[in-house]
Design a protein around this motif. Structure first.
Motif, PDB file in Angstrom:
ATOM      1  N   GLU A  16       0.838  -1.197   0.000  1.00 44.99           N
ATOM      2  CA  GLU A  16       0.000   0.000   0.000  1.00 44.99           C
ATOM      3  C   GLU A  16       0.874   1.247   0.000  1.00 44.99           C
ATOM      4  OE1 GLU A  16      -3.442   0.296  -0.093  1.00 44.99           O
ATOM      5  OE2 GLU A  16      -3.404  -1.849  -0.508  1.00 44.99           O
ATOM      6  N   ASP A  18       0.808   5.840  -0.789  1.00 41.24           N
ATOM      7  CA  ASP A  18      -0.002   7.050  -0.861  1.00 41.24           C
ATOM      8  C   ASP A  18       0.129   7.759  -2.203  1.00 41.24           C
ATOM      9  OD1 ASP A  18      -0.840   6.755   1.851  1.00 41.24           O
ATOM     10  OD2 ASP A  18       1.090   7.556   2.491  1.00 41.24           O
ATOM     11  N   LEU A  32      -2.193   9.333  -7.682  1.00 44.97           N
ATOM     12  CA  LEU A  32      -2.744   9.419  -6.333  1.00 44.97           C
ATOM     13  C   LEU A  32      -3.965   8.511  -6.246  1.00 44.97           C
ATOM     14  CD1 LEU A  32      -2.630  13.297  -5.981  1.00 44.97           C
ATOM     15  CD2 LEU A  32      -1.069  11.681  -4.910  1.00 44.97           C
ATOM     16  N   LYS A  33      -4.453   8.289  -5.034  1.00 45.14           N
ATOM     17  CA  LYS A  33      -5.648   7.466  -4.832  1.00 45.14           C
ATOM     18  C   LYS A  33      -6.802   8.001  -5.684  1.00 45.14           C
ATOM     19  CE  LYS A  33      -8.663   5.628  -1.324  1.00 45.14           C
ATOM     20  NZ  LYS A  33      -9.144   5.679   0.030  1.00 45.14           N
ATOM     21  N   GLU A  50       5.666   6.759  -2.017  1.00 49.86           N
ATOM     22  CA  GLU A  50       5.642   7.187  -0.623  1.00 49.86           C
ATOM     23  C   GLU A  50       4.589   6.394   0.118  1.00 49.86           C
ATOM     24  OE1 GLU A  50       4.835  11.244   1.937  1.00 49.86           O
ATOM     25  OE2 GLU A  50       5.585  11.410  -0.110  1.00 49.86           O
ATOM     26  N   ALA A  51       5.005   5.834   1.250  1.00 49.74           N
ATOM     27  CA  ALA A  51       4.098   5.058   2.100  1.00 49.74           C
ATOM     28  C   ALA A  51       4.424   5.379   3.548  1.00 49.74           C
ATOM     29  CB  ALA A  51       4.259   3.566   1.835  1.00 49.74           C
ATOM     30  N   ASN A  70      -7.702   1.835  -8.100  1.00 44.71           N
ATOM     31  CA  ASN A  70      -6.751   2.053  -7.007  1.00 44.71           C
ATOM     32  C   ASN A  70      -5.654   0.990  -6.929  1.00 44.71           C
ATOM     33  OD1 ASN A  70      -7.490   4.567  -5.895  1.00 44.71           O
ATOM     34  ND2 ASN A  70      -9.271   3.599  -4.956  1.00 44.71           N
TER      35      ASN A  70
END
Length: 80
Positions: A16, A18, A32-33, A50-51, A70
């Protein structure tokens, strides 16, 4: 959103994230989401994700990316 980075030799990353920044043939772009569906070619360059507030960089040697529901699937030609 889920990111998967795969090469012909190995599964490089699955998890997961971001945000993902990719080296597109026409320049860098970010995912992005809830991004709209997308398929694009990649050139050699930095793939940055980035997470949990941490940035990681992987240098990919071209490939393609698919964004759908997603999930970001990167099929890289190789890792430099």
């Amino acid at each position: 959103m889920k990111l998967e980075i795969i090469t012909p030799e190995q599964n490089v990353f699955s998890g997961e994230v971001d945000v993902v920044t990719l080296p597109g043939k026409e320049g860098q772009f970010q995912i992005l989401k809830d991004h709209a569906p997308l398929v694009s070619t990649l050139q050699t360059g930095d793939l940055v994700y980035e997470a949990a507030g941490k940035k990681e960089t992987i240098v990919v040697d071209g490939g393609v990316v698919q964004v759908l529901n997603n999930k970001v699937l990167v099929l890289a030609d190789g890792i430099v």
